[in-house]
Enzyme design. Structure first.
Site, mmCIF file in Angstrom:
data_model
loop_
_atom_site.group_PDB
_atom_site.id
_atom_site.type_symbol
_atom_site.label_atom_id
_atom_site.label_comp_id
_atom_site.label_asym_id
_atom_site.label_seq_id
_atom_site.Cartn_x
_atom_site.Cartn_y
_atom_site.Cartn_z
ATOM 1 N N PRO A 262 -3.631 -1.391 19.378
ATOM 2 C CA PRO A 262 -3.474 -1.931 18.028
ATOM 3 C C PRO A 262 -3.542 -0.901 16.899
ATOM 4 O O PRO A 262 -3.137 -1.213 15.774
ATOM 5 C CB PRO A 262 -4.632 -2.929 17.910
ATOM 6 C CG PRO A 262 -5.645 -2.476 18.910
ATOM 7 C CD PRO A 262 -4.869 -1.856 20.026
ATOM 8 N N HIS B 14 0.826 -1.211 0.000
ATOM 9 C CA HIS B 14 0.000 0.000 0.000
ATOM 10 C C HIS B 14 0.861 1.262 0.000
ATOM 11 O O HIS B 14 1.842 1.356 0.733
ATOM 12 C CB HIS B 14 -0.905 0.012 1.225
ATOM 13 C CG HIS B 14 -2.030 -0.981 1.128
ATOM 14 N ND1 HIS B 14 -2.979 -1.139 2.099
ATOM 15 C CD2 HIS B 14 -2.344 -1.869 0.146
ATOM 16 C CE1 HIS B 14 -3.839 -2.077 1.727
ATOM 17 N NE2 HIS B 14 -3.455 -2.545 0.553
ATOM 18 N N LYS C 136 1.572 -1.461 15.381
ATOM 19 C CA LYS C 136 3.018 -1.348 15.639
ATOM 20 C C LYS C 136 3.605 -2.555 16.384
ATOM 21 O O LYS C 136 4.825 -2.711 16.432
ATOM 22 C CB LYS C 136 3.297 -0.095 16.485
ATOM 23 C CG LYS C 136 2.979 1.213 15.797
ATOM 24 C CD LYS C 136 4.043 1.573 14.805
ATOM 25 C CE LYS C 136 3.768 2.849 14.060
ATOM 26 N NZ LYS C 136 4.474 2.944 12.805
ATOM 27 N N TYR D 205 -9.500 4.135 7.733
ATOM 28 C CA TYR D 205 -9.677 4.413 9.168
ATOM 29 C C TYR D 205 -10.857 5.371 9.298
ATOM 30 O O TYR D 205 -10.851 6.441 8.666
ATOM 31 C CB TYR D 205 -8.440 5.089 9.744
ATOM 32 C CG TYR D 205 -7.207 4.199 9.801
ATOM 33 C CD1 TYR D 205 -6.952 3.395 10.906
ATOM 34 C CD2 TYR D 205 -6.286 4.185 8.748
ATOM 35 C CE1 TYR D 205 -5.818 2.598 10.966
ATOM 36 C CE2 TYR D 205 -5.150 3.384 8.800
ATOM 37 C CZ TYR D 205 -4.927 2.592 9.911
ATOM 38 O OH TYR D 205 -3.794 1.807 9.968
ATOM 39 N N TYR E 215 3.721 6.863 11.094
ATOM 40 C CA TYR E 215 2.919 5.703 10.672
ATOM 41 C C TYR E 215 3.807 4.656 9.978
ATOM 42 O O TYR E 215 3.662 3.464 10.216
ATOM 43 C CB TYR E 215 1.821 6.192 9.734
ATOM 44 C CG TYR E 215 0.809 5.151 9.319
ATOM 45 C CD1 TYR E 215 -0.280 4.846 10.140
ATOM 46 C CD2 TYR E 215 0.916 4.492 8.100
ATOM 47 C CE1 TYR E 215 -1.221 3.902 9.753
ATOM 48 C CE2 TYR E 215 -0.022 3.553 7.701
ATOM 49 C CZ TYR E 215 -1.086 3.261 8.534
ATOM 50 O OH TYR E 215 -2.019 2.323 8.145
HETATM 51 C C1 PHB Z 1 -4.667 -5.193 10.509
HETATM 52 O O1 PHB Z 1 -4.868 -5.455 9.313
HETATM 53 O O2 PHB Z 1 -4.716 -6.072 11.376
HETATM 54 C C2 PHB Z 1 -4.389 -3.780 10.926
HETATM 55 C C3 PHB Z 1 -4.029 -2.862 9.956
HETATM 56 C C4 PHB Z 1 -3.775 -1.563 10.336
HETATM 57 C C5 PHB Z 1 -3.914 -1.176 11.649
HETATM 58 C C6 PHB Z 1 -4.253 -2.099 12.609
HETATM 59 C C7 PHB Z 1 -4.496 -3.411 12.255
HETATM 60 O O3 PHB Z 1 -3.701 0.115 11.971
#
Ligand code: PHB
Ligand code: APR
Length: 403
Positions: A295, A73, A299, A203, A386
């Site tokens: 989560p 990505h 990270k 998000y 990030y």
């Molecule tokens: C996930 O795909 O598990 C995932 C992706 C991004 C995040 C948190 C979890 O910020």
């Protein structure tokens, strides 16, 4: 009594990647895991790799399946107030991407590689105890399937046994300082047999709570919903989950999410936790054994990989030259990156979740979200965190055997 150079407790990502780095350097290690191989390979956790973690897997020769199967990505989307905003992460960070390859795939690849190298990795060991980690001759005692006790003498112990492991709790009271914050939210995570409705992650900050659309493959999507910390899965039938995802991830005039069969559901608490130092004598802590991040931003696995890269470098340097400087610096070096990630994970969590008991915070979150999505400087700052820090530590290689 058996003997090895490094006894690694735990076959999660931290223990397995450390084992691989020591293998490449020609340092002997035994990995002891108290769960079964099937359990370890089936555990569903987060699934996003920072640039440095994906590169580490390449350096370790554990990237073959990742290169074939993972999505790469270059950006992600933020949604709030019915609007969508793309954040061009790679463009803002000199090309850093996020690789969608989940924790259990890495674990599977690393276990397979270790089995192919015929190196010791023992599953289902019981009653692991650390003996004299503060002496020059530590030992690990454990029970094997037939009930007999084994003793493993070693030079060093790597405590890679996660938050509930035995390594951290073997350290006498008063040695470690711990820091902990629990959040008034949890994540309900689901896996669904449906093609992702998006090419990049979404998000969403919504009055009903945070939501995230992630993915595992072209046929499997991963979703998360903010729920109360005491949420009961029995209260979350599939139709309620889909209705909530549609609401929270929806945009004005946007197409609804594609829905499919939900195959897994779980609730994960959200916590920030750190212990200092990450060392006690010849015992070194790495990964979740020493720290937990909420989560948001995924990270945890990336920090575990960063820890063991530093630790492997320090151990290999010690074996090559007897120089303890890097081992002595390990805890401080690792904690610098840990605190950076803790700070960002906490701030991203606060930015996107809704605590209805704090209406002022909610207004402040919107002010920050609008700034983030309109100021290039703010976006760049966010993305710099990030995508994670640059890799630190060298991957050592065994000298080729003289011919
Ligand atoms: C996930 O795909 O598990 C995932 C992706 C991004 C995040 C948190 C979890 O910020
Ligand atoms: N003896 C042996 N093994 C143990 C013991 C013990 N007493 N206690 C726990 N373990 C094992 C667990 O069964 C698990 O397989 O240690 C391993 C720890 O692995 P993780 O919990 O995955 O921790 P870590 O390797 O630090 O992973 C860091 O990756 O898995 C993701 O989300 C996770 O953020 C975390 C990150």
């Amino acid at each position: 009594m058996e003997r090895t150079q490094v006894a690694i407790i735990g076959a999660g990502p931290a223990g397995l990647l450390l084992g691989r780095m020591l293998e490449l350097a020609g340092v002997d290690a035994v990995i002891l895991e108290h769960r079964s191989r099937a359990h370890v390979e089936g555990r569903i956790r987060a699934g996003m790799l920072e640039h440095r973690t994906a590169r580490l897997l390449e350096e370790l020769g554990l990237d073959e399946r990742m290169r074939r199967e993972a999505f790469v990505h270059h950006g992600f989307e933020m949604r709030f107030d019915g609007t969508r905003h793309r954040i061009p992460m790679a463009e803002l960070t000199g090309g850093c991407t996020a690789v969608m390859y989940s924790q259990q795939e890495i674990v599977r690849d690393a276990i397979e590689a270790r089995a192919a190298s015929r190196l010791p990795l023992e599953f289902e060991v019981g009653e692991v105890r650390l003996d004299g980690p503060d002496t020059d001759h530590p030992k690990v005692r454990y029970r094997v399937a037939d009930g007999s006790e084994q003793v493993l003498a070693c030079d060093f112990i790597a405590g890679c046994d996660g938050f509930h492991g035995v390594s951290r709790t073997s350290i006498p009271a008063g040695v470690l300082t711990s820091y902990q914050r629990d959040y008034p939210f949890a994540w309900l995570g689901v896996l669904a047999d449906v093609a992702p409705s998006t090419f990049e992650l979404i998000y969403a900050c919504h009055e009903r709570g945070f939501a995230l659309h992630s993915m595992r493959s072209s046929e499997v999507s991963r979703f998360y919903l903010q729920v109360p910390p005491d949420a009961d899965l029995a209260d979350w039938p599939d139709d309620r989950i889909w209705a909530e995802l549609q609401l929270r991830l929806g945009t004005d005039g946007g197409a609804p999410l594609a829905e499919g069969a939900i195959t897994k559901k779980s609730v994960t608490a959200m916590r920030s936790f750190v212990v200092e130092p990450m060392r006690y004598g010849r015992l070194f802590l790495a990964g979740d054994a020493a720290h937990i991040v909420p989560p948001t931003a995924a990270k945890g696995l990336n920090l575990a990989a960063a820890d063991v890269r530093l630790l492997a470098d320090a151990l290999c340097t010690w074996y090559e030259s007897g120089d303890p400087t890097a081992l002595d610096a390990y805890s401080d070096d690792a904690l610098r990156g840990v605190w950076r990630a803790q700070q960002f994970s906490r701030s991203m969590t606060s930015l996107l979740h809704h605590d209805p008991s704090d209406p002022m915070e909610w207004r402040l979150q919107h002010a920050e979200l609008k700034h983030l999505c309109t100021s290039e400087a703010a976006m760049r700052n966010f993305c710099e965190n990030y995508v994670g820090l640059p890799a630190v530590g060298r991957v050592h290689r065994r000298e080729p055997e003289p011919t």
